[in-house]
Design a protein around this motif. Structure first.
Motif, PDB file in Angstrom:
ATOM      1  N   GLN A   1       0.842  -1.187   0.000  1.00  0.00           N
ATOM      2  CA  GLN A   1       0.000   0.000   0.000  1.00  0.00           C
ATOM      3  C   GLN A   1       0.880   1.241   0.000  1.00  0.00           C
ATOM      4  OE1 GLN A   1      -2.440  -0.681   3.534  1.00  0.00           O
ATOM      5  NE2 GLN A   1      -4.179  -1.038   2.201  1.00  0.00           N
ATOM      6  N   ASP A   2       0.381   2.295  -0.674  1.00  0.00           N
ATOM      7  CA  ASP A   2       1.114   3.550  -0.597  1.00  0.00           C
ATOM      8  C   ASP A   2       0.599   4.354   0.591  1.00  0.00           C
ATOM      9  OD1 ASP A   2      -1.261   4.774  -1.353  1.00  0.00           O
ATOM     10  OD2 ASP A   2      -0.691   4.941  -3.461  1.00  0.00           O
ATOM     11  N   ASP A   3       1.184   5.523   0.799  1.00  0.00           N
ATOM     12  CA  ASP A   3       0.842   6.315   1.983  1.00  0.00           C
ATOM     13  C   ASP A   3      -0.623   6.727   2.000  1.00  0.00           C
ATOM     14  OD1 ASP A   3       3.422   6.088   2.834  1.00  0.00           O
ATOM     15  OD2 ASP A   3       4.070   8.042   2.078  1.00  0.00           O
ATOM     16  N   THR A   4      -1.178   7.055   0.823  1.00  0.00           N
ATOM     17  CA  THR A   4      -2.569   7.503   0.801  1.00  0.00           C
ATOM     18  C   THR A   4      -3.517   6.364   1.164  1.00  0.00           C
ATOM     19  OG1 THR A   4      -2.759   7.082  -1.588  1.00  0.00           O
ATOM     20  CG2 THR A   4      -2.115   9.304  -0.908  1.00  0.00           C
ATOM     21  N   GLU A   5      -3.178   5.138   0.764  1.00  0.00           N
ATOM     22  CA  GLU A   5      -4.032   4.005   1.123  1.00  0.00           C
ATOM     23  C   GLU A   5      -3.997   3.749   2.623  1.00  0.00           C
ATOM     24  OE1 GLU A   5      -2.232   1.260  -1.542  1.00  0.00           O
ATOM     25  OE2 GLU A   5      -3.864   1.374  -2.991  1.00  0.00           O
ATOM     26  N   ASP A   6      -2.829   3.937   3.230  1.00  0.00           N
ATOM     27  CA  ASP A   6      -2.744   3.816   4.687  1.00  0.00           C
ATOM     28  C   ASP A   6      -3.601   4.885   5.359  1.00  0.00           C
ATOM     29  OD1 ASP A   6      -1.011   1.678   4.539  1.00  0.00           O
ATOM     30  OD2 ASP A   6       0.796   2.913   4.661  1.00  0.00           O
ATOM     31  N   MET A   7      -3.567   6.099   4.803  1.00  0.00           N
ATOM     32  CA  MET A   7      -4.396   7.183   5.345  1.00  0.00           C
ATOM     33  C   MET A   7      -5.877   6.854   5.222  1.00  0.00           C
ATOM     34  SD  MET A   7      -2.654  10.760   4.134  1.00  0.00           S
ATOM     35  CE  MET A   7      -1.272  11.475   5.031  1.00  0.00           C
ATOM     36  N   GLU A   8      -6.265   6.318   4.081  1.00  0.00           N
ATOM     37  CA  GLU A   8      -7.668   5.966   3.865  1.00  0.00           C
ATOM     38  C   GLU A   8      -8.146   4.981   4.923  1.00  0.00           C
ATOM     39  OE1 GLU A   8      -7.416   6.551  -0.997  1.00  0.00           O
ATOM     40  OE2 GLU A   8      -7.441   4.547  -0.124  1.00  0.00           O
TER      41      GLU A   8
ATOM     42  N   LYS B   1      -9.941  23.340   5.041  1.00  0.00           N
ATOM     43  CA  LYS B   1     -11.117  22.469   4.995  1.00  0.00           C
ATOM     44  C   LYS B   1     -11.128  21.386   6.076  1.00  0.00           C
ATOM     45  CE  LYS B   1     -13.615  24.202   1.712  1.00  0.00           C
ATOM     46  NZ  LYS B   1     -14.094  23.488   0.541  1.00  0.00           N
ATOM     47  N   ALA B   2     -10.027  21.193   6.777  1.00  0.00           N
ATOM     48  CA  ALA B   2      -9.990  20.120   7.777  1.00  0.00           C
ATOM     49  C   ALA B   2     -11.019  20.338   8.882  1.00  0.00           C
ATOM     50  CB  ALA B   2      -8.586  19.996   8.373  1.00  0.00           C
ATOM     51  N   ALA B   3     -11.122  21.572   9.383  1.00  0.00           N
ATOM     52  CA  ALA B   3     -12.054  21.852  10.481  1.00  0.00           C
ATOM     53  C   ALA B   3     -13.510  21.626  10.080  1.00  0.00           C
ATOM     54  CB  ALA B   3     -11.843  23.272  11.000  1.00  0.00           C
ATOM     55  N   PRO B   4     -13.979  22.175   8.943  1.00  0.00           N
ATOM     56  CA  PRO B   4     -15.368  21.885   8.566  1.00  0.00           C
ATOM     57  C   PRO B   4     -15.618  20.413   8.259  1.00  0.00           C
ATOM     58  CG  PRO B   4     -14.284  23.235   6.885  1.00  0.00           C
ATOM     59  CD  PRO B   4     -13.392  23.224   8.072  1.00  0.00           C
ATOM     60  N   ILE B   5     -14.640  19.735   7.668  1.00  0.00           N
ATOM     61  CA  ILE B   5     -14.806  18.296   7.420  1.00  0.00           C
ATOM     62  C   ILE B   5     -15.000  17.561   8.737  1.00  0.00           C
ATOM     63  CG2 ILE B   5     -13.613  16.195   6.676  1.00  0.00           C
ATOM     64  CD1 ILE B   5     -12.292  17.869   4.471  1.00  0.00           C
TER      65      ILE B   5
ATOM     66  N   VAL C   1     -14.057  11.976   0.443  1.00  0.00           N
ATOM     67  CA  VAL C   1     -13.021  12.191  -0.572  1.00  0.00           C
ATOM     68  C   VAL C   1     -12.293  13.466  -0.186  1.00  0.00           C
ATOM     69  CG1 VAL C   1     -12.515  12.605  -3.006  1.00  0.00           C
ATOM     70  CG2 VAL C   1     -14.395  11.070  -2.370  1.00  0.00           C
ATOM     71  N   THR C   2     -10.980  13.367   0.035  1.00  0.00           N
ATOM     72  CA  THR C   2     -10.201  14.537   0.423  1.00  0.00           C
ATOM     73  C   THR C   2      -8.774  14.365  -0.074  1.00  0.00           C
ATOM     74  OG1 THR C   2      -9.726  16.041   2.264  1.00  0.00           O
ATOM     75  CG2 THR C   2      -9.477  13.678   2.698  1.00  0.00           C
ATOM     76  N   ASP C   3      -7.910  15.328   0.246  1.00  0.00           N
ATOM     77  CA  ASP C   3      -6.516  15.261  -0.188  1.00  0.00           C
ATOM     78  C   ASP C   3      -5.629  14.845   0.979  1.00  0.00           C
ATOM     79  OD1 ASP C   3      -5.033  17.990   0.910  1.00  0.00           O
ATOM     80  OD2 ASP C   3      -7.189  18.224   0.621  1.00  0.00           O
ATOM     81  N   GLU C   4      -4.377  14.480   0.674  1.00  0.00           N
ATOM     82  CA  GLU C   4      -3.517  13.899   1.698  1.00  0.00           C
ATOM     83  C   GLU C   4      -3.118  14.893   2.786  1.00  0.00           C
ATOM     84  OE1 GLU C   4       0.136  12.387   0.094  1.00  0.00           O
ATOM     85  OE2 GLU C   4       0.157  13.846  -1.524  1.00  0.00           O
ATOM     86  N   GLU C   5      -2.965  16.170   2.456  1.00  0.00           N
ATOM     87  CA  GLU C   5      -2.625  17.141   3.500  1.00  0.00           C
ATOM     88  C   GLU C   5      -3.788  17.315   4.475  1.00  0.00           C
ATOM     89  OE1 GLU C   5      -1.222  20.828   1.950  1.00  0.00           O
ATOM     90  OE2 GLU C   5       0.662  19.969   1.198  1.00  0.00           O
ATOM     91  N   THR C   6      -4.997  17.400   3.936  1.00  0.00           N
ATOM     92  CA  THR C   6      -6.170  17.512   4.804  1.00  0.00           C
ATOM     93  C   THR C   6      -6.351  16.240   5.620  1.00  0.00           C
ATOM     94  OG1 THR C   6      -7.213  18.961   3.166  1.00  0.00           O
ATOM     95  CG2 THR C   6      -8.644  17.996   4.839  1.00  0.00           C
ATOM     96  N   ALA C   7      -6.124  15.086   4.989  1.00  0.00           N
ATOM     97  CA  ALA C   7      -6.242  13.811   5.704  1.00  0.00           C
ATOM     98  C   ALA C   7      -5.255  13.747   6.865  1.00  0.00           C
ATOM     99  CB  ALA C   7      -6.005  12.653   4.742  1.00  0.00           C
ATOM    100  N   ALA C   8      -4.023  14.206   6.623  1.00  0.00           N
ATOM    101  CA  ALA C   8      -3.015  14.193   7.687  1.00  0.00           C
ATOM    102  C   ALA C   8      -3.443  15.078   8.856  1.00  0.00           C
ATOM    103  CB  ALA C   8      -1.671  14.651   7.131  1.00  0.00           C
TER     104      ALA C   8
ATOM    105  N   LEU D   1      -6.547  15.846   9.681  1.00  0.00           N
ATOM    106  CA  LEU D   1      -7.662  15.175  10.354  1.00  0.00           C
ATOM    107  C   LEU D   1      -7.158  14.093  11.303  1.00  0.00           C
ATOM    108  CD1 LEU D   1     -10.147  14.770   7.356  1.00  0.00           C
ATOM    109  CD2 LEU D   1     -10.509  16.196   9.374  1.00  0.00           C
ATOM    110  N   LEU D   2      -6.186  13.317  10.853  1.00  0.00           N
ATOM    111  CA  LEU D   2      -5.671  12.229  11.676  1.00  0.00           C
ATOM    112  C   LEU D   2      -4.851  12.754  12.850  1.00  0.00           C
ATOM    113  CD1 LEU D   2      -4.656   9.753   8.839  1.00  0.00           C
ATOM    114  CD2 LEU D   2      -6.528   9.471  10.469  1.00  0.00           C
ATOM    115  N   GLU D   3      -4.224  13.903  12.654  1.00  0.00           N
ATOM    116  CA  GLU D   3      -3.408  14.479  13.724  1.00  0.00           C
ATOM    117  C   GLU D   3      -4.266  15.130  14.804  1.00  0.00           C
ATOM    118  OE1 GLU D   3       0.084  17.871  14.322  1.00  0.00           O
ATOM    119  OE2 GLU D   3      -0.508  17.229  12.312  1.00  0.00           O
ATOM    120  N   ASN D   4      -5.334  15.810  14.370  1.00  0.00           N
ATOM    121  CA  ASN D   4      -6.121  16.616  15.314  1.00  0.00           C
ATOM    122  C   ASN D   4      -7.497  16.054  15.632  1.00  0.00           C
ATOM    123  OD1 ASN D   4      -4.036  18.546  15.301  1.00  0.00           O
ATOM    124  ND2 ASN D   4      -4.889  19.523  13.472  1.00  0.00           N
TER     125      ASN D   4
END
Length: 349
Positions: free
Chosen positions: A88-95, A313-317, A330-337, A339-342
């Motif tokens: 898996q690549d990094d985005t799949e791990d994030m998903e 967009k992380a806060a409203p998501i 559906v989001t991008d990797e920076e926003t996903a990171a 979300l996972l951090e905060n």
């Protein structure tokens, strides 16, 4: 492989065969039954996984029956002779992390891109996949509005076999030529999905509560409500109250309206439903001036997809996820990171 011996003939010299005695017409029959050992299992696994031989080819080469070959392959997996690992690549791990953290059905994470338009364009393929996968043939898709959905709709891959219809889940707003006009977005989705587009030709926002209430109760509006009651899937965007968001740029609300939203604790708006940072729905006076999909109908929709990403967009998501409205993201990797951090576990209302 099966060998027959009349009466009491012995079985010998055949690896992986065990004699079994049964009664036949002329006396006893000795049947050699396969009891495949580790060496045979390993060899069959080698042929199947490394040599790319199919079961038929393996049976022809070894003389074993297809059922025995299948059992050997199952034993190879169960015993650890064969270990299957999917890279898996990094985005799949994030998903996977987003799905586990927030209890979502499915997530798609795209690459972070410098251009906002390019980012929204990259959402088109995963949005299309989710809609087609989660909507039945001949089903009805509810479509919200905004720059994200407008851009994604323009680049949505053609996948028309299910013939999915589309209808806006909010009244009209803005100029038709703006591209974020809800009817235009719904039409673009319907064309890509091989279905029919329905119109909601009444304003989304009214000057006062009485006018909005009369419009919702008007006989001409009832067919729209009927369609909203039978939605199979809904696609939503999420907005903050920052000045560069669709809701603020299009001047749909006055500056005074926006300020009162902020003062009330609004941190996200999804289809003009206002949420605080914990995902609680705010009872703001503007709520009664808006014509949109009623929350009781939204809660009955089987799959609600949230497509949002980019700066801020992380806060409203997170607010939308905590509200329990969205099932897929559906989001991008920076926003996903972010979300996972905060982000914490959702606080569903």
């Amino acid at each position: 492989m099966m060998m027959l011996f009349l009466r009491s003939g012995a079985v010998s010299g055949i690896e992986g065969l065990k004699p079994e005695t049964k009664m036949g017409f002329g006396g006893f029959i000795r049947i050699a039954m396969p009891t495949t050992g580790t060496r045979t299992i390993r060899r069959i696994a080698q042929m199947y996984y490394s040599d790319n031989m199919n079961i038929r080819q393996i049976t022809m080469k070894t003389g074993l029956c297809p059922a025995t070959v299948s059992r050997c392959l199952a034993k190879a997996r169960d015993s650890g002779i064969v270990k299957i690992h999917v890279e898996q690549d990094d985005t799949e791990d994030m998903e996977k992390s987003l799905e586990d953290r927030f209890g979502l059905k499915e997530c798609f994470v795209t690459a972070a891109l410098d251009s906002t338009e390019a980012l929204y364009r990259s959402f088109a393929r995963p949005v299309g996949e989710l809609i087609v996968r989660h909507t039945p043939a001949g089903g009805l898709l509810g479509v919200s509005w905004g720059d994200t959905l407008s851009t994604a709709a323009m680049y949505l891959p053609k996948d028309t076999w299910k013939k999915i219809d589309a209808i806006p889940v909010i009244g009209s707003m803005g100029a038709i030529e703006s591209g974020v006009y809800p009817a235009n977005i719904a039409k673009a989705f319907a064309e890509a999905l091989g279905g029919q587009a329905y119109l909601v030709n009444i304003p989304a926002v009214y000057e006062n509560e009485n006018t909005a209430r009369r419009m919702r109760e008007d006989r001409a509006f009832q067919p729209v409500l009927e369609h909203w009651r039978r939605l199979d899937t809904v696609i939503l965007g999420a907005s903050s109250l920052d000045s560069d968001t669709s809701m603020c740029k299009r001047e749909i609300f006055t500056q005074n309206d926006l300020q009162t939203m902020k003062n009330s604790g609004c941190r996200a708006a999804v289809n003009f439903v206002m949420l605080d940072s914990q995902g609680s729905i705010l009872e703001h006076p503007l709520k009664n001036r808006i014509v949109n999909l009623p929350l009781e109908n939204l809660k009955k929709v089987r799959t609600v997809i949230l497509a949002a990403g980019g700066p801020g967009k992380a806060a409203p998501i997170l607010s939308v996820i905590r509200s329990g409205m969205a099932h897929c993201l559906v989001t991008d990797e920076e926003t996903a990171a972010t979300l996972l951090e905060n982000g914490q576990m959702p606080c569903h209302n």
